[in-house]
Design a protein around this motif. Structure first.
Motif, short mmCIF file in Angstrom:
data_model
loop_
_atom_site.label_atom_id
_atom_site.label_comp_id
_atom_site.label_asym_id
_atom_site.label_seq_id
_atom_site.Cartn_x
_atom_site.Cartn_y
_atom_site.Cartn_z
N GLY A 21 -8.63 -2.89 -5.51
CA GLY A 21 -7.37 -3.53 -5.15
C GLY A 21 -6.58 -3.94 -6.37
N ILE A 22 -5.83 -5.02 -6.25
CA ILE A 22 -5.07 -5.56 -7.38
C ILE A 22 -5.65 -6.93 -7.69
CG2 ILE A 22 -2.82 -6.39 -8.15
CD1 ILE A 22 -1.58 -4.23 -6.27
N GLN A 23 -6.17 -7.09 -8.89
CA GLN A 23 -6.77 -8.36 -9.29
C GLN A 23 -5.69 -9.18 -9.97
OE1 GLN A 23 -8.09 -5.33 -10.94
NE2 GLN A 23 -8.96 -4.79 -8.95
N ASP A 24 -5.29 -10.28 -9.33
CA ASP A 24 -4.24 -11.11 -9.91
C ASP A 24 -4.49 -12.58 -9.56
OD1 ASP A 24 -3.59 -11.35 -7.24
OD2 ASP A 24 -1.70 -10.23 -7.37
N SER A 25 -3.51 -13.42 -9.80
CA SER A 25 -3.73 -14.85 -9.57
C SER A 25 -3.90 -15.15 -8.08
CB SER A 25 -2.56 -15.66 -10.14
OG SER A 25 -1.38 -15.31 -9.46
N GLU A 26 -3.37 -14.30 -7.22
CA GLU A 26 -3.53 -14.54 -5.78
C GLU A 26 -4.92 -14.16 -5.29
OE1 GLU A 26 1.05 -13.84 -4.29
OE2 GLU A 26 -0.34 -12.17 -4.26
N VAL A 27 -5.43 -13.06 -5.83
CA VAL A 27 -6.78 -12.61 -5.46
C VAL A 27 -7.52 -12.29 -6.76
CG1 VAL A 27 -8.16 -11.06 -4.05
CG2 VAL A 27 -5.84 -11.60 -3.35
N PRO A 28 -8.03 -13.33 -7.43
CA PRO A 28 -8.67 -13.11 -8.72
C PRO A 28 -10.10 -12.59 -8.56
CG PRO A 28 -8.71 -15.43 -8.18
CD PRO A 28 -7.99 -14.75 -7.05
N GLY A 29 -10.68 -12.21 -9.67
CA GLY A 29 -12.07 -11.72 -9.66
C GLY A 29 -12.12 -10.24 -9.82
N GLY A 30 -12.96 -9.78 -10.78
CA GLY A 30 -13.09 -8.34 -11.01
C GLY A 30 -11.99 -7.83 -11.91
N SER A 31 -12.16 -6.59 -12.36
CA SER A 31 -11.15 -6.00 -13.26
C SER A 31 -10.80 -4.58 -12.85
CB SER A 31 -11.67 -6.04 -14.70
OG SER A 31 -12.96 -5.47 -14.77
N GLY A 32 -11.26 -4.14 -11.67
CA GLY A 32 -10.85 -2.85 -11.14
C GLY A 32 -11.67 -1.69 -11.68
N SER A 33 -11.78 -0.65 -10.86
CA SER A 33 -12.40 0.61 -11.28
C SER A 33 -11.32 1.68 -11.15
CB SER A 33 -13.58 0.95 -10.35
OG SER A 33 -13.92 2.32 -10.47
N ALA A 34 -10.92 2.22 -12.28
CA ALA A 34 -9.85 3.22 -12.27
C ALA A 34 -10.23 4.42 -11.40
CB ALA A 34 -9.54 3.67 -13.70
N ALA A 35 -11.49 4.82 -11.47
CA ALA A 35 -11.94 6.00 -10.73
C ALA A 35 -11.92 5.75 -9.22
CB ALA A 35 -13.34 6.40 -11.19
N TYR A 36 -12.49 4.62 -8.80
CA TYR A 36 -12.53 4.28 -7.36
C TYR A 36 -11.12 4.06 -6.83
CZ TYR A 36 -13.91 1.49 -3.20
OH TYR A 36 -14.10 0.98 -1.93
N LEU B 164 -5.81 8.44 -0.21
CA LEU B 164 -5.48 8.10 1.19
C LEU B 164 -4.06 7.56 1.32
CD1 LEU B 164 -8.61 8.41 1.19
CD2 LEU B 164 -8.69 6.53 2.82
N ASP B 165 -3.62 6.84 0.30
CA ASP B 165 -2.24 6.33 0.25
C ASP B 165 -2.01 5.73 -1.12
OD1 ASP B 165 0.11 5.19 2.46
OD2 ASP B 165 0.00 4.20 0.50
N GLY B 166 -0.85 5.99 -1.70
CA GLY B 166 -0.54 5.50 -3.04
C GLY B 166 -0.51 3.98 -3.12
N ASP B 167 -0.41 3.31 -1.98
CA ASP B 167 -0.33 1.84 -1.96
C ASP B 167 -1.64 1.18 -1.55
OD1 ASP B 167 2.33 1.59 -2.76
OD2 ASP B 167 3.05 1.95 -0.73
N MET B 168 -2.74 1.93 -1.55
CA MET B 168 -4.00 1.36 -1.08
C MET B 168 -4.37 0.08 -1.81
SD MET B 168 -5.34 2.98 1.52
CE MET B 168 -7.12 3.18 1.69
N ASP B 169 -4.15 0.05 -3.14
CA ASP B 169 -4.55 -1.15 -3.90
C ASP B 169 -3.78 -2.39 -3.44
OD1 ASP B 169 -2.17 -0.17 -4.96
OD2 ASP B 169 -2.79 -0.33 -7.06
N GLN B 170 -2.49 -2.19 -3.14
CA GLN B 170 -1.67 -3.32 -2.66
C GLN B 170 -2.14 -3.78 -1.29
OE1 GLN B 170 1.30 -4.74 -4.41
NE2 GLN B 170 0.55 -6.31 -3.00
N TYR B 171 -2.43 -2.81 -0.41
CA TYR B 171 -2.87 -3.18 0.95
C TYR B 171 -4.22 -3.90 0.90
CZ TYR B 171 0.68 0.30 2.38
OH TYR B 171 1.83 1.01 2.56
N ILE B 172 -5.12 -3.43 0.04
CA ILE B 172 -6.43 -4.08 -0.08
C ILE B 172 -6.25 -5.52 -0.56
CG2 ILE B 172 -8.58 -4.10 -1.45
CD1 ILE B 172 -8.45 -0.97 -1.30
N HIS B 173 -5.41 -5.68 -1.56
CA HIS B 173 -5.10 -7.02 -2.08
C HIS B 173 -4.57 -7.93 -0.97
CE1 HIS B 173 -2.10 -9.93 -3.59
NE2 HIS B 173 -2.87 -10.05 -4.67
#
Ligand SMILES: [Fe+2]
Ligand SMILES: [Fe+2]
Length: 376
Positions: free
Chosen positions: A80-95, A102-111
């Motif tokens: 997803g997107i790790q930010d002040s709203e949903v902190p924790g983790g630093s993301g996996s570029a590959a995953y 599936l959709d270019g906005d998946m990270d935003q939707y997961i967040h």
């Protein structure tokens, strides 16, 4: 397609709000220890301004929302997107790249889904406390391992996303024009292989990312894409559960304000489900070379039972066959709804590794919710 996140509340303030709420509760949160000496107080007497039934339903929902938050948090840390709203983790570029197939906005939707779940349990707990009732806290059960893949936090978890058995029958359930689970009907899974084993929905270690090459057109090995596909179908599985659970339990609440809470949170689960089943339809057909898991071509041969763009619910039977078919959420049978939801999550593999105390507490909360009666 990117949209702006309008909420600017920091997580710090959200968490301190929760802490404050817990402190006001006085008696402490519902947890394993509370049940050591028999039934909790709320089973016998009114909890503040709430009927015992309303408190029980809210507590069960709070527990499930805490569990939902825990699993969504794991998805957000890696994909997803790790930010002040949903902190924790630093993301996996590959995953993240595999999810974006599936959709270019998946990270935003997961967040956004993750943030929504945080607010669901935080609100319900705060509401319980405001009525002098005990909130729910499952912290003692945060014992399951994290993913070892780069990007995930190494902390104890409530849920396990690395051995899932995902039931994708929701796909055909919402496409059926003649059947309804409330009539005892069953539905074939869209991805039969996901019911025949235990599969990761997040990378377990960096080994699961092997062969990935970043770039404008990234190279995504089939094993990695299979993990992202599993996540894609799992997102919809989780949220269709909430889509049914809220209307099912709403039929048994007493206070109009509690009804309003259920009627206002429940449809956000439906918004999530609707988004996720649209995205899952974009999961590329493939076979995972490491375990033989097959993601079939859902549009070929053509069938209205699996066609990927049929994301609006088909009208079907409701209440009685004597009525015309109608487009509805399904199931919404209220009898045993809480225990049914708990069983579905357990069968999903989310709680593999959890303690007997965990299951005992969850079963107790579900039983009390299922015993609630409107006006009782
Ligand atoms: Fe939720
Ligand atoms: Fe949800």
């Amino acid at each position: 397609m990117k949209h702006t996140v309008h909420l600017s509340k920091s997580t710090t303030s959200r968490r301190s709000f929760l802490r404050k709420g817990l402190a006001v509760g006085g008696a402490g949160a519902i947890g394993a220890g509370l049940f050591a000496n028999g039934l909790p107080a709320f089973a016998e007497a009114e909890s503040g301004g709430l009927t015992p039934g309303d408190a029980a339903i809210l507590r069960f929902l709070s527990a499930l929302e805490i569990l939902e938050t825990d699993l969504w948090q794991q998805y957000n840390e890696l994909g997803g997107i790790q930010d002040s709203e949903v902190p924790g983790g630093s993301g996996s570029a590959a995953y993240t790249a595999a999810l974006k197939v599936l959709d270019g906005d998946m990270d935003q939707y997961i967040h956004d889904n993750t943030e929504d779940e945080f607010t669901h349990f935080t609100f319900i707990n705060a509401y319980l406390v405001s009525k002098g009732a005990d909130p729910v806290n499952l912290d003692t059960f945060r014992t399951l391992p994290s993913s070892k893949a780069t990007g995930a936090q190494d902390i104890g978890r409530l849920t396990n996303l690395m051995q899932l058995t995902v039931d994708t029958s929701y796909w055909t359930k919402y496409r059926s024009r003649t059947k309804n689970p409330d009539f005892g009907d069953t539905f074939p899974p869209a991805v039969p292989g996901l019911l025949k084993g235990q599969f990761p929905a997040i990378p377990r270690t960096d080994d699961d990312l092997k062969g990935f090459k970043a770039g404008k057109t990234p190279t995504i090995p089939d094993h990695l894409q299979a993990i992202a596909n599993t996540a894609g179908f799992h997102f919809a599985f989780i949220e269709q559960g909430g889509t049914s659970l809220y209307p099912s339990l709403a039929q048994r609440v007493t206070h109009p304000e509690v009804l309003r809470i259920l009627l206002s949170i429940g449809p956000t689960e439906t918004q999530h489900f609707q988004t996720w089943q649209d995205k899952a339809g974009n999961a590329p057909p493939l076979t995972d070379p490491t375990n033989g898991l097959v993601f079939p071509e859902l549009n070929n041969p053509p069938s209205e039972d699996t066609q990927t763009n049929l994301i609006m619910p088909e009208p079907t039977i409701f209440l009685s066959r004597k009525f015309p078919v109608v487009s509805i959420i399904r199931p919404t049978e209220t009898k045993g709804a809480a225990m049914g939801a708990l069983k579905a999550l357990t069968d999903d593999g989310l709680f593999i590794g959890q303690s007997d105390e965990f299951f005992a507490l969850l079963r107790k909360l579900a039983k009390q919710a299922d015993a609630a009666r409107h006006g009782g």
